[in-house]
Design an enzyme around this catalytic site. Structure first.
Site, PDB file in Angstrom:
ATOM      1  CB  CYS A  86       1.906  21.084  30.216  1.00 63.41           C
ATOM      2  SG  CYS A  86       0.472  20.626  30.625  1.00 63.41           S
ATOM      3  CG  LEU A  87       0.619  15.048  29.183  1.00 67.11           C
ATOM      4  CD1 LEU A  87       0.205  14.015  29.297  1.00 67.11           C
ATOM      5  CD2 LEU A  87       2.025  14.249  27.742  1.00 67.11           C
ATOM      6  CG  HIS A  91      -4.251  20.753  34.119  1.00 63.20           C
ATOM      7  ND1 HIS A  91      -4.313  21.612  32.279  1.00 63.20           N
ATOM      8  CD2 HIS A  91      -3.697  20.506  33.840  1.00 63.20           C
ATOM      9  CE1 HIS A  91      -2.999  21.955  31.615  1.00 63.20           C
ATOM     10  NE2 HIS A  91      -2.208  20.528  32.815  1.00 63.20           N
ATOM     11  N   GLY A 143       0.314  12.161  34.665  1.00 67.24           N
ATOM     12  CA  GLY A 143      -0.678  13.389  35.258  1.00 67.24           C
ATOM     13  C   GLY A 143      -1.603  13.346  34.212  1.00 67.24           C
ATOM     14  CD  GLN A 187      -3.884  17.959  30.912  1.00 68.84           C
ATOM     15  OE1 GLN A 187      -3.700  16.996  31.701  1.00 68.84           O
ATOM     16  NE2 GLN A 187      -2.824  18.249  30.813  1.00 68.84           N
ATOM     17  CG  HIS A 234       0.712  20.373  36.406  1.00 71.70           C
ATOM     18  ND1 HIS A 234       2.042  20.936  35.796  1.00 71.70           N
ATOM     19  CD2 HIS A 234       0.089  19.799  35.334  1.00 71.70           C
ATOM     20  CE1 HIS A 234       1.551  20.801  34.012  1.00 71.70           C
ATOM     21  NE2 HIS A 234       0.601  20.335  34.050  1.00 71.70           N
ATOM     22  CD  GLU A 235      -2.209  16.757  36.246  1.00 69.99           C
ATOM     23  OE1 GLU A 235      -3.496  17.955  35.123  1.00 69.99           O
ATOM     24  OE2 GLU A 235      -0.714  16.666  35.731  1.00 69.99           O
TER      25      GLU A 235
HETATM   26  O1  K1U Z   1      -0.528  17.225  32.795  1.00 74.04           O
HETATM   27  C1  K1U Z   1      -0.353  17.454  31.878  1.00 74.04           C
HETATM   28  O2  K1U Z   1      -0.220  17.627  31.507  1.00 74.04           O
HETATM   29  C2  K1U Z   1       0.603  15.406  32.524  1.00 74.04           C
HETATM   30  C3  K1U Z   1       2.272  16.420  33.002  1.00 74.04           C
HETATM   31  C4  K1U Z   1       2.240  16.281  34.486  1.00 74.04           C
HETATM   32  C5  K1U Z   1       3.559  16.560  34.994  1.00 74.04           C
HETATM   33  C6  K1U Z   1       4.911  16.925  34.928  1.00 74.04           C
HETATM   34  C7  K1U Z   1       5.712  17.042  35.720  1.00 74.04           C
HETATM   35  C8  K1U Z   1       5.565  17.957  36.554  1.00 74.04           C
HETATM   36  C9  K1U Z   1       3.664  18.402  36.692  1.00 74.04           C
HETATM   37  C10 K1U Z   1       2.900  17.831  36.173  1.00 74.04           C
HETATM   38  C11 K1U Z   1       3.364  14.825  32.240  1.00 74.04           C
HETATM   39  O3  K1U Z   1       2.692  14.579  32.709  1.00 74.04           O
HETATM   40  S1  K1U Z   1       3.910  16.112  31.096  1.00 74.04           S
HETATM   41  C12 K1U Z   1       5.356  14.219  31.037  1.00 74.04           C
HETATM   42  C13 K1U Z   1       6.064  14.093  32.398  1.00 74.04           C
HETATM   43  O4  K1U Z   1       6.192  15.137  33.256  1.00 74.04           O
HETATM   44  C14 K1U Z   1       6.413  12.678  32.195  1.00 74.04           C
HETATM   45  C15 K1U Z   1       6.560  11.956  30.660  1.00 74.04           C
HETATM   46  C16 K1U Z   1       6.952  10.050  31.026  1.00 74.04           C
HETATM   47  C17 K1U Z   1       7.775  10.115  32.215  1.00 74.04           C
HETATM   48  C18 K1U Z   1       8.425  10.493  33.128  1.00 74.04           C
HETATM   49  C19 K1U Z   1       7.703  12.244  32.974  1.00 74.04           C
HETATM   50 ZN    ZN Z   2      -0.665  19.963  32.408  1.00 76.14          ZN
END
Ligand code: K1U
Ligand code: ZN
Length: 174
Positions: free
Chosen positions: A94-95, A140, A46, A51, A136-137
């Site tokens: 979260c990125l 943000h 996401g 972000q 979660h998004e």
């Molecule tokens: O919002 C963001 O920063 C993105 C975030 C979204 C998220 C992850 C987990 C739970 C709720 C929301 C991410 O994508 S973090 C990276 C991640 O979860 C992932 C990356 C590669 C493969 C699988 C998962």
């Molecule tokens: Zn996030």
């Protein structure tokens, strides 16, 4: 199409409330597409516009994690219409908080209304990881990070570590 730089906490821009999209025009469609490309490249499941420094209510998500066909959602003005009473816990990342994870409890299901890439009104009933990710998004867009849902002790540990990493990167020679 360009990859967009992702803001990393602590950054005051991640705490601001995003503004509604007035019309899904070419500019918004381009933002959605560049956000999707940035999300896949990260990789992530996401991404929300704040972000990448755009204070607009735009979100992209794809929780298929490369299993089969892509299931990309591109949303403008997502609104939560309903959330289940049943809760679910997920170890969220979260990125904007790289390499930090914590268990977060949220409603297990949610009904969300949004405008799609063509500006058409849509509704989705999300469950499982998609429900977690979209909530979660949407957080943000309100300037809320997953660490705002955990204890202040855990939150401060994560934010202090990120601030330290940022300071040491600023001191690195170019
Ligand atoms: O919002 C963001 O920063 C993105 C975030 C979204 C998220 C992850 C987990 C739970 C709720 C929301 C991410 O994508 S973090 C990276 C991640 O979860 C992932 C990356 C590669 C493969 C699988 C998962
Ligand atoms: Zn996030």
């Amino acid at each position: 199409m360009a990859l967009l730089p992702i803001l990393v906490a602590p950054d005051p821009r991640l705490k601001l409330k995003a503004k509604p999209v007035e019309e899904v025009d070419e500019r918004v469609r381009r933002l959605m597409d560049e956000m999707a490309e940035t999300m896949y490249a990260a990789p992530g499941i996401g991404l929300a516009a704040p972000q990448v420094g755009a204070l607009l209510r735009v979100v992209v998500a794809d929780v298929s994690k490369g299993d089969g066909e892509r299931q990309l959602l591109r949303m403008a003005n997502p609104e939560i219409l309903w959330q289940s009473e049943e809760l679910a816990i997920y170890n969220e990342g979260c990125l904007s908080l790289p390499e930090h994870y914590a268990d977060v409890e949220r409603p297990a299901e949610a009904k969300i209304r949004y405008l799609d890439h063509e500006g058409k009104r849509q509704e989705i009933h999300a469950q499982g990881l998609l429900a977690t990710c979209l909530q979660h998004e949407i957080d943000h867009l309100e300037g809320t990070l997953f660490v705002d849902h955990i204890s202040s002790l855990k939150r401060n540990i994560i934010l202090r570590k990120l601030a330290k990493t940022k300071r040491s990167k600023e001191l690195e020679p170019a």
